[in-house]
Design a protein around this motif. Structure first.
Motif, mmCIF file in Angstrom:
data_model
loop_
_atom_site.group_PDB
_atom_site.id
_atom_site.type_symbol
_atom_site.label_atom_id
_atom_site.label_comp_id
_atom_site.label_asym_id
_atom_site.label_seq_id
_atom_site.Cartn_x
_atom_site.Cartn_y
_atom_site.Cartn_z
ATOM 1 N N GLU A 215 9.729 32.626 -2.535
ATOM 2 C CA GLU A 215 9.413 33.044 -1.169
ATOM 3 C C GLU A 215 8.353 32.136 -0.560
ATOM 4 N N ARG A 216 7.336 31.788 -1.351
ATOM 5 C CA ARG A 216 6.278 30.901 -0.867
ATOM 6 C C ARG A 216 6.848 29.527 -0.513
ATOM 7 N N SER A 217 7.754 29.040 -1.344
ATOM 8 C CA SER A 217 8.361 27.744 -1.083
ATOM 9 C C SER A 217 9.203 27.775 0.185
ATOM 10 N N ARG A 218 9.958 28.846 0.359
ATOM 11 C CA ARG A 218 10.810 28.969 1.546
ATOM 12 C C ARG A 218 9.983 29.018 2.823
ATOM 13 N N LEU A 219 8.880 29.766 2.795
ATOM 14 C CA LEU A 219 8.003 29.832 3.966
ATOM 15 C C LEU A 219 7.401 28.458 4.274
ATOM 16 N N GLY A 220 7.062 27.721 3.219
ATOM 17 C CA GLY A 220 6.538 26.368 3.422
ATOM 18 C C GLY A 220 7.573 25.447 4.047
ATOM 19 N N ASP A 221 8.821 25.548 3.566
ATOM 20 C CA ASP A 221 9.896 24.730 4.139
ATOM 21 C C ASP A 221 10.080 25.032 5.623
ATOM 22 N N LEU A 222 10.084 26.317 5.967
ATOM 23 C CA LEU A 222 10.268 26.702 7.365
ATOM 24 C C LEU A 222 9.125 26.180 8.229
ATOM 25 N N ALA A 223 7.912 26.159 7.677
ATOM 26 C CA ALA A 223 6.771 25.623 8.419
ATOM 27 C C ALA A 223 6.955 24.134 8.695
ATOM 28 N N VAL A 224 7.474 23.403 7.713
ATOM 29 C CA VAL A 224 7.702 21.966 7.898
ATOM 30 C C VAL A 224 8.809 21.731 8.920
ATOM 31 N N PHE A 225 9.895 22.497 8.812
ATOM 32 C CA PHE A 225 10.967 22.355 9.800
ATOM 33 C C PHE A 225 10.455 22.679 11.205
ATOM 34 N N GLY A 226 9.562 23.667 11.306
ATOM 35 C CA GLY A 226 9.069 24.069 12.615
ATOM 36 C C GLY A 226 8.109 23.082 13.234
ATOM 37 N N SER A 227 7.218 22.509 12.428
ATOM 38 C CA SER A 227 6.192 21.605 12.950
ATOM 39 C C SER A 227 6.584 20.138 12.890
ATOM 40 N N GLY A 228 7.486 19.814 11.956
ATOM 41 C CA GLY A 228 7.837 18.409 11.759
ATOM 42 C C GLY A 228 6.776 17.633 11.000
ATOM 43 N N GLU A 229 5.758 18.333 10.465
ATOM 44 C CA GLU A 229 4.656 17.684 9.769
ATOM 45 C C GLU A 229 4.613 18.109 8.307
ATOM 46 N N ALA A 230 4.051 17.224 7.464
ATOM 47 C CA ALA A 230 3.872 17.558 6.054
ATOM 48 C C ALA A 230 2.826 18.652 5.912
ATOM 49 N N LEU A 231 2.959 19.456 4.865
ATOM 50 C CA LEU A 231 1.952 20.462 4.570
ATOM 51 C C LEU A 231 0.854 19.844 3.706
ATOM 52 N N PRO A 232 -0.398 20.249 3.910
ATOM 53 C CA PRO A 232 -1.449 19.824 2.976
ATOM 54 C C PRO A 232 -1.100 20.304 1.563
ATOM 55 N N ALA A 233 -1.472 19.529 0.569
ATOM 56 C CA ALA A 233 -1.203 19.920 -0.813
ATOM 57 C C ALA A 233 -1.858 21.268 -1.108
ATOM 58 N N TYR A 234 -1.147 22.122 -1.828
ATOM 59 C CA TYR A 234 -1.692 23.432 -2.170
ATOM 60 C C TYR A 234 -1.417 23.729 -3.638
ATOM 61 N N GLN A 235 -2.310 24.542 -4.227
ATOM 62 C CA GLN A 235 -2.182 24.891 -5.639
ATOM 63 C C GLN A 235 -1.471 26.232 -5.797
ATOM 64 N N GLU A 236 -0.654 26.321 -6.832
ATOM 65 C CA GLU A 236 0.054 27.553 -7.165
ATOM 66 C C GLU A 236 -0.231 27.899 -8.620
ATOM 67 N N GLU A 237 -0.394 29.171 -8.887
ATOM 68 C CA GLU A 237 -0.509 29.632 -10.269
ATOM 69 C C GLU A 237 0.692 30.517 -10.557
ATOM 70 N N VAL A 238 1.474 30.129 -11.538
ATOM 71 C CA VAL A 238 2.751 30.786 -11.806
ATOM 72 C C VAL A 238 2.839 31.146 -13.283
ATOM 73 N N ALA A 239 3.431 32.284 -13.585
ATOM 74 C CA ALA A 239 3.634 32.690 -14.972
ATOM 75 C C ALA A 239 4.779 31.878 -15.571
ATOM 76 N N GLY A 240 4.523 31.306 -16.756
ATOM 77 C CA GLY A 240 5.555 30.563 -17.451
ATOM 78 C C GLY A 240 6.528 31.499 -18.139
ATOM 79 N N ARG A 241 7.500 30.935 -18.817
ATOM 80 C CA ARG A 241 8.535 31.750 -19.456
ATOM 81 C C ARG A 241 7.994 32.631 -20.565
ATOM 82 N N ARG A 242 6.870 32.218 -21.166
ATOM 83 C CA ARG A 242 6.269 33.019 -22.247
ATOM 84 C C ARG A 242 5.093 33.843 -21.728
ATOM 85 N N GLY A 243 4.973 33.933 -20.398
ATOM 86 C CA GLY A 243 3.913 34.733 -19.809
ATOM 87 C C GLY A 243 2.611 33.986 -19.601
#
Length: 280
Positions: A215-243
């Motif tokens: 969902e976060r990725s999709r919202l970011g894509d829509l922001a880029v399509f809407g503005s035509g500009e790159a997004l500033p780099a952002y950090q994500e913390e995600v659970a791996g397959r083993r938690g």
């Protein structure tokens, strides 16, 4: 073996540029510095084939570093890429006057950095060793340099061209259209998603990434399509397959069609697990 010097006071940038340097060509050796004075001291006794430096740094900016390096023995013909967040002509003119070879705008398009660096390494090797003369210039008309990967999957998958570069970059790379469908994903992305590489084109990027990250990725894509500009780099913390908790640094840049419209969004995620959350 090519030796590339990377200078940036931000640890996160140094980490990313060092990883990208490994995709430029086989056998690359990377020297990384946070302080321009330390870099200049190292350069007094060592050769280098390419320099990638940030513009804005405390104490000494990229233009002044470039000027000092150009005055050193062996520094005249080495290609120097200056990365700047400023889109101000005066900054570029100051760096050019100091001897910069080329520029990249921050946030950096990873494919463009690899491609330009590869071209400049080849250009720098054309300069006869020890011969005096003006510093190397980027190929005439920056437009002559390869453009970032376009949205056509057949171009991206070309084993002799853009696809080879994207597969070599040590990161998760995907290309999504306006509807969120995957146009391209590299092998690292396929392995992370657990999907077969052949099944990725046409699939939903959001579903491949999972509910939260998708969902976060999709919202970011829509922001880029809407503005035509790159997004500033952002950090994500995600659970791996083993938690386990894993940290990623993600960038999104627009890719345009021949008419200039944003046709797709290129997403690149570098794993930063193991680095301090506030690093850089």
């Amino acid at each position: 073996m090519a030796i590339i010097l990377i200078l940036d006071d931000r640890a996160t940038n140094r980490n990313i540029y060092a990883r990208l340097a490994t995709a430029i060509e086989d056998g690359v050796s990377v020297e990384v510095f946070a302080d321009p004075l330390d870099a200049l001291e190292w350069l007094e006794d060592n050769r280098v084939d390419l320099v990638i430096t940030d513009y804005k740094m405390p104490g000494m900016d990229g233009a002044e570093f470039t000027r000092k390096f150009r005055a050193m023995p062996g520094g005249l013909h080495v290609p120097i890429v200056v990365i700047t967040a400023y889109d101000d002509r005066s900054f570029k003119l100051r760096a050019l006057d100091a001897g910069a070879t080329d520029f990249l705008q921050s946030p950096v398009d990873h494919f463009e950095l690899v491609t330009r660096a590869r071209n400049l390494l080849a250009l720098g090797r054309q300069a006869p060793a020890g011969e005096e003369g003006p510093p190397p210039e980027a190929p005439a008309g920056r437009d002559a340099l390869p453009e970032p990967a376009g949205p056509a999957p057949k171009d991206l998958a070309d084993p002799e061209g853009r696809g080879r570069i994207l597969e070599a970059i040590p990161a998760l790379i995907s290309l999504a259209d306006r509807d969120g469908r995957c146009l391209y994903a590299n092998r690292a992305f396929a392995a992370e998603s657990g999907a077969s590489p052949a099944a990725l084109p046409g699939s939903s990027i959001a579903q491949l990434l999972g509910p939260e990250r998708g969902e976060r990725s999709r919202l970011g894509d829509l922001a880029v399509f809407g503005s035509g500009e790159a997004l500033p780099a952002y950090q994500e913390e995600v659970a791996g397959r083993r938690g386990e908790r894993r940290r990623w640094l993600t960038t999104k840049v627009p890719l345009r069609d021949a008419g200039g419209a944003v046709a797709a969004v290129l997403t690149t995620s570098f794993e930063m697990t193991g680095t301090a959350p506030g690093d850089g």
